[in-house]
Design an enzyme around this catalytic site. Sequence first.
Site, mmCIF file in Angstrom:
data_model
loop_
_atom_site.group_PDB
_atom_site.id
_atom_site.type_symbol
_atom_site.label_atom_id
_atom_site.label_comp_id
_atom_site.label_asym_id
_atom_site.label_seq_id
_atom_site.Cartn_x
_atom_site.Cartn_y
_atom_site.Cartn_z
ATOM 1 C CG HIS A 15 -6.418 8.424 2.229
ATOM 2 N ND1 HIS A 15 -6.363 9.184 3.371
ATOM 3 C CD2 HIS A 15 -5.895 7.213 2.562
ATOM 4 C CE1 HIS A 15 -5.816 8.472 4.353
ATOM 5 N NE2 HIS A 15 -5.527 7.269 3.887
ATOM 6 C CE LYS A 99 -6.615 5.777 10.457
ATOM 7 N NZ LYS A 99 -6.268 6.011 9.068
HETATM 8 O O1 DOR Z 1 0.862 6.341 2.982
HETATM 9 C C1 DOR Z 1 -0.048 6.893 3.589
HETATM 10 N N1 DOR Z 1 -0.747 7.900 3.032
HETATM 11 N N2 DOR Z 1 -0.329 6.509 4.825
HETATM 12 C C2 DOR Z 1 -1.194 7.176 5.595
HETATM 13 O O2 DOR Z 1 -1.374 6.792 6.721
HETATM 14 C C3 DOR Z 1 -1.876 8.386 5.101
HETATM 15 C C4 DOR Z 1 -1.919 8.407 3.652
HETATM 16 C C5 DOR Z 1 -2.289 9.759 3.084
HETATM 17 O O3 DOR Z 1 -3.269 10.353 3.534
HETATM 18 O O4 DOR Z 1 -1.591 10.217 2.186
HETATM 19 ZN ZN ZN Z 2 -4.872 5.688 5.026
#
Ligand code: DOR
Ligand code: ZN
Length: 344
Positions: A15, A99
């Site tokens: 991310h 996704k």
């Molecule tokens: O901990 C997480 N953060 N798990 C996820 O699935 C999404 C991610 C996020 O985008 O912050």
């Molecule tokens: Zn993720």
Amino acid sequence: MQTLTLTRPDDLHLHVRDGAAMGSVVNHTASQFARAIIMPNLKPPVVTTDDAIAYRERILSAVDEKYQFEPLMTLYLTDNTSISEVKKAADSECVKAIKYYPAGATTNSDQAVTDIKKTYDTLEAMMKQGLLLLVHGEVTDNNVDVFERETVFIDKVLTPLVNEFSELKIVFEHITTKSAVDFVMQAGNNIAATITPQHILLNRNDLFKGGLQPHHYCLPVLKAEENRQAVLAAAISGNPKFFLGTDSAPHSKTAKETSCGCAGIYSAHIAIELYAEAFEAAGALEKLEAFASHYGADFYGLPRNTDKLTLVKQEQTIPEKFSFGDDELVPFRANGTCAWQLKK
Ligand code: DOR
Ligand code: ZN
């Protein structure tokens, strides 16, 4: 001094957010990885190929010129993702996968899939077009214990899905349990999994050590020690179905340190170093290169990278925080150390 030279790795789950926040984090990844699979859960999400192309351009303009970094894009599956959008994505150079978030499972998943069966025509098209499906594998039912949501997902959603689409390539993302490891191992060669650094370094005690630790909170949540050991064993097994995906997920300090804190651990600043630490502790450093640099590329049908990255066994101190757009970001191991560092 001990060194370790690897083919430059890829991060198959990342991310980077958008805007100024993205500018604060993306170069951590670009400094060590050649490529990364970029998650589409922006606000609003990346639902079309045109969105993905524009987002890719924004990422590239935030990457420092000294790095050769390739963002590999994904779309966010919705109940309404059309077959023509799948074709467009498959024909694009830039979109590699779609996704699947169960609606409500995690950060910015509200507009995602309410029932996977609603997307079966889309998945059929993806299978035909050779686009990968990336899966956040947790049920969202509040009556299911949060530590069991991955295991229940395997029975209720993933097993029927895999049986229905025998040739769809699926990545079971950020696996956290022995049941996920067992599922992937017994499945066909079209099924693989990513493994994060936190799920092989930490267990659920680390959420509560000395008090509540919001910077160890991610989804899927950390699991019990026996599960950590099973996921670590998979990572070091040399089985090509298991490969590196950090799930580095930055949130501002304000959004994490609050009464209803966001899920996500930021690890991009020391990603490969953390895996080196975990593999070394397990006596399996020689298995790191294939896990980090070969198996993910192979599964995605990408050429392996040819340049190298060298790690040095020399302790580094991790800053208390980084800037994050207008806010701040508390990284994994803030104020702590990591046993390895990149060779300068
Ligand atoms: O901990 C997480 N953060 N798990 C996820 O699935 C999404 C991610 C996020 O985008 O912050
Ligand atoms: Zn993720």
